[in-house]
Design an enzyme around this catalytic site. Structure first.
Site, PDB file in Angstrom:
ATOM      1  N   ASP A  11       0.878  -1.177   0.000  1.00  0.00           N
ATOM      2  CA  ASP A  11       0.000   0.000   0.000  1.00  0.00           C
ATOM      3  C   ASP A  11       0.908   1.217   0.000  1.00  0.00           C
ATOM      4  O   ASP A  11       1.684   1.410   0.938  1.00  0.00           O
ATOM      5  CB  ASP A  11      -0.893   0.028   1.243  1.00  0.00           C
ATOM      6  N   ASP A 130     -13.664  -3.647  -1.969  1.00  0.00           N
ATOM      7  CA  ASP A 130     -13.542  -3.476  -0.520  1.00  0.00           C
ATOM      8  C   ASP A 130     -14.942  -3.651   0.065  1.00  0.00           C
ATOM      9  O   ASP A 130     -15.826  -2.826  -0.173  1.00  0.00           O
ATOM     10  CB  ASP A 130     -13.000  -2.077  -0.184  1.00  0.00           C
TER      11      ASP A 130
END
Length: 253
Positions: A11, A130
């Site tokens: 990330d 998500d």
């Protein structure tokens, strides 16, 4: 039998690899190029590189970082974050990525999945989802913009549609499990794996060797993504694969 894949996730925020819990409280972990190279040496099957604030900050993915990472790794590289159209696909694939992950942009323009699959092949198109369990506990909603915004869209229905539009793979992150180290969300992952005929990458919540085994054995995932476990040196990719092999899960050593 296809081997199961172990995929470290980077990330990236402001050019640095970061890690948080439930998508917040981000901490700096280090340089993405060095970290990617390290995982390449460890025997990772792929690397996922997500520019996690690009969409929220309305900017493009950091292309030069993709180029520098692609030069150092010799395994498939998936890049996501800030991808809004076909030109972004073209530029990032040209920079050395093998696959592109789209999330918010696919929700805004589902036809982008079809266009990208048609132009570059389904194998290049990863739809990232998500998902967070609804308060009513009767399913999961899709969140976008790095987990900041609930779309109100049913995650399972959306994933089915993404497959029909030409997605080659689903990167499924459980927001409830993300960063908790309590294990992957088996219920969510199994629900999706049972539904689609394309590979599902499970993401969010891995905390132990056994969690990798469970997500393959109990949920039927094709790949398992992990971040903090690897970033903080608690486990190596090699250890995970050796453990899985000993437990009868097919992996590439």
């Amino acid at each position: 039998m296809l081997t199961k894949r172990i995929i470290p996730c980077l990330d990236v925020n402001m050019g640095k690899v970061v890690k948080g819990v439930n998508f917040v409280h981000l901490q700096d972990v280090g340089d993405p190029v060095e970290i990617a190279e390290h995982y390449n040496r460890q025997g990772a099957d792929e690397i996922v590189f997500l520019d996690i604030t690009a969409t929220h900050e309305k900017r493009k993915t950091i292309i030069d970082l993709v180029e520098r990472t692609a030069e150092k790794v010799f395994i498939p590289l998936t890049v996501g974050g800030g991808i809004s159209g076909i030109d972004d696909f073209k530029n990032i694939l040209r920079a050395g990525a093998d696959k592109i992950s789209i999330n918010s942009s696919a929700i805004k323009n589902p036809n982008l999945i079809y266009e990208a699959a048609d132009r570059f092949g389904s194998q290049c198109v990863v739809v990232a989802v998500d998902a967070k369990k609804r308060d009513s506990q009767d399913g999961w909603d899709v969140f976008v913009e790095g987990g900041r915004k609930n779309t109100g869209i049913d995650a399972v229905e959306w994933i089915k549609k993404a497959e029909q539009l030409g997605a080659g793979e689903i990167l499924l992150t459980s927001m409830d499990a993300d960063g908790t180290k309590n294990g992957y969300d088996i219920e969510l992952t199994k629900t999706v794996c049972d539904l689609v005929n394309i590979p599902v990458i499970a993401s969010g919540g891995c905390g132990s060797l056994n969690d990798f085994y469970d997500v393959f054995n109990d949920a039927g995932a094709d790949a398992a993504l992990a971040a903090s476990l690897f970033h903080y040196g608690e486990l190596t990719v090699e250890q995970v694969k050796q453990y899985l092999k000993n437990k009868g899960i097919p992996v590439r050593l």
